[in-house]
Design a protein around this motif. Sequence first.
Motif, short mmCIF file in Angstrom:
data_model
loop_
_atom_site.label_atom_id
_atom_site.label_comp_id
_atom_site.label_asym_id
_atom_site.label_seq_id
_atom_site.Cartn_x
_atom_site.Cartn_y
_atom_site.Cartn_z
N UNK A 96 -18.11 -94.75 -27.58
CA UNK A 96 -17.07 -95.79 -27.50
C UNK A 96 -15.76 -95.20 -28.01
N UNK A 97 -15.26 -94.25 -27.23
CA UNK A 97 -14.01 -93.54 -27.55
C UNK A 97 -13.17 -93.54 -26.28
N UNK A 98 -11.85 -93.28 -26.40
CA UNK A 98 -11.04 -93.23 -25.18
C UNK A 98 -11.61 -92.26 -24.14
N UNK A 99 -12.09 -91.09 -24.59
CA UNK A 99 -12.64 -90.13 -23.62
C UNK A 99 -13.92 -90.65 -22.99
N UNK A 104 -16.97 -93.07 -18.46
CA UNK A 104 -17.79 -94.19 -17.97
C UNK A 104 -17.17 -94.82 -16.73
N UNK A 105 -15.88 -95.00 -16.79
CA UNK A 105 -15.21 -95.61 -15.64
C UNK A 105 -15.26 -94.71 -14.40
N UNK A 106 -15.10 -93.41 -14.63
CA UNK A 106 -15.16 -92.47 -13.50
C UNK A 106 -16.54 -92.51 -12.85
N UNK A 107 -17.57 -92.59 -13.70
CA UNK A 107 -18.93 -92.65 -13.19
C UNK A 107 -19.10 -93.87 -12.29
N UNK A 108 -18.59 -95.01 -12.75
CA UNK A 108 -18.70 -96.25 -11.95
C UNK A 108 -18.01 -96.06 -10.60
N UNK A 155 -17.72 -99.86 -18.31
CA UNK A 155 -16.90 -99.22 -17.29
C UNK A 155 -15.52 -99.86 -17.14
N UNK A 156 -15.30 -101.03 -17.80
CA UNK A 156 -13.96 -101.60 -17.81
C UNK A 156 -13.02 -100.72 -18.63
N UNK A 157 -13.62 -99.88 -19.48
CA UNK A 157 -12.86 -98.96 -20.33
C UNK A 157 -11.81 -99.70 -21.17
N UNK A 158 -12.23 -100.86 -21.69
CA UNK A 158 -11.34 -101.64 -22.56
C UNK A 158 -10.04 -102.06 -21.89
N UNK A 159 -10.03 -102.11 -20.58
CA UNK A 159 -8.82 -102.46 -19.83
C UNK A 159 -9.10 -103.75 -19.05
N UNK A 302 -32.30 -91.34 -25.67
CA UNK A 302 -32.41 -92.72 -25.15
C UNK A 302 -31.58 -92.95 -23.88
N UNK A 303 -31.41 -91.88 -23.13
CA UNK A 303 -30.66 -91.91 -21.86
C UNK A 303 -29.20 -92.32 -22.03
N UNK A 304 -28.68 -91.97 -23.19
CA UNK A 304 -27.28 -92.30 -23.42
C UNK A 304 -26.46 -91.04 -23.61
N UNK A 305 -25.22 -91.08 -23.13
CA UNK A 305 -24.29 -89.97 -23.32
C UNK A 305 -24.73 -88.68 -22.66
N UNK A 306 -25.48 -88.78 -21.55
CA UNK A 306 -25.98 -87.57 -20.89
C UNK A 306 -25.04 -87.11 -19.78
N UNK A 307 -25.10 -85.83 -19.47
CA UNK A 307 -24.39 -85.36 -18.28
C UNK A 307 -25.22 -85.81 -17.08
#
Length: 410
Positions: A96-99, A104-108, A155-159, A302-307
């Motif tokens: 949960x950082x700007x990067x 996340x948004x790019x993935x969506x 994926x809203x990326x806080x926007x 836990x399937x989080x933050x993976x490439x």
Amino acid sequence: MGKLFVSGLSLTLFLIFFAGFVMGKENPEAKAARIHGAVLTIDTHSDTPLNLLREDFELGKKQDQAVTGTKVDLPRMKEGGLDAQFFAVFVGQGPRTPAGDVAGQKKALDILAAIRSSVAANSGQAEIALTPDDAYRLKGLGKRAIFIGLENGYALANDITMVRKFYDMGIRYITLCHTSNNDICDSSTDKKKGSEYHGLSSFGKEVVAEMNRTGMMIDVSHISDESFMDVIRLSKVPVIASHSCARALCDNPRNLTDQDLRALALNGGVIQMCFLSDYVKIPDPNPKRDSAMAVVRSKYNDFEGLTEEQFKQGRIEYRETSRKYPNKLATVQDMVNHIDHIVKVIGIDYVGIGTDFDGGGDLAGCRDVSQMENVTLELVKRGYSEEDIRKIWGGNFMRVFREVQKSATL
Ligand SMILES: [Zn+2]
């Protein structure tokens, strides 16, 4: 008068005889097949887009689930009489950082593009659908309707402006979070952080209002009980649980309690039955499987933050381990027990189907989308009427979908 009475009586007798004849002739299988073909059938959650990233998968070609493990493709949708399906743009929770937000948004956006191009490449079999009317129109054409939902508001990326932008890109619901808390709300399954906001964050409250204004459906599957109650209190329109079951029958935090169900009915929303075995029936103890699966989960964080590569590999290992140490699957009958329960608690107007195929959905008797008619058969056997079944298979969900779109002010 006397004559009229006699002819009226004989007409009545004839109708009773005729109805009896028809009912006598039509066995449950035939009745289920007839109803299944007549009603609009919609599944509100599948993770099929994850397969679009696989090189060996083609949406327009029939695959064997026993060989590939995949649950949905267009030919099998047709075979199973499934008219419409929501493909989930699934984004696992990352940092949960700007990067992290940007990634996340790019993935969506990448998954969205993959769905669009796969459906366009099979335009003879399916089209992207944006409204309930689209689904009925496409059914008339004998084509599958593919709707798109976004699984994880991360994926809203806080926007906040992304709600409208995603709507314009064809997304029609947003699942507010996934298995971990995000910047919108608490999740039902975040063991590490627990309750962070006791419901929605202040950004989450803005998101709910913006979704109402935009005509974007709010999906409450995955969110915590407190988040659910916040959403119900704030949303001006009905909400959906795109893939969840009843907690009274299977005590899992992903399922809705009877209290939640009553609040959902007052809100006018709908809960869509998830076919993930562990949410349908508490599995028998299987320590070998539990420890093998725990090893895979911890290996892949836990399937989080993976490439993307790690995620793909993790899914392969997860599937292989699951196959090596199988659990006894819950059955279609077990799943319909949830429908019975919900109907008993809040009535027939608030329940539907959201399988989670290709995201873990798998029931004995409905291993993939080609076997969907078995659900209708079980409903027929339990005495559900054609009108009830029409509501369960899509009428209830479409009522909510229309209401949310009609109330949009943006
Ligand atoms: Zn899910």
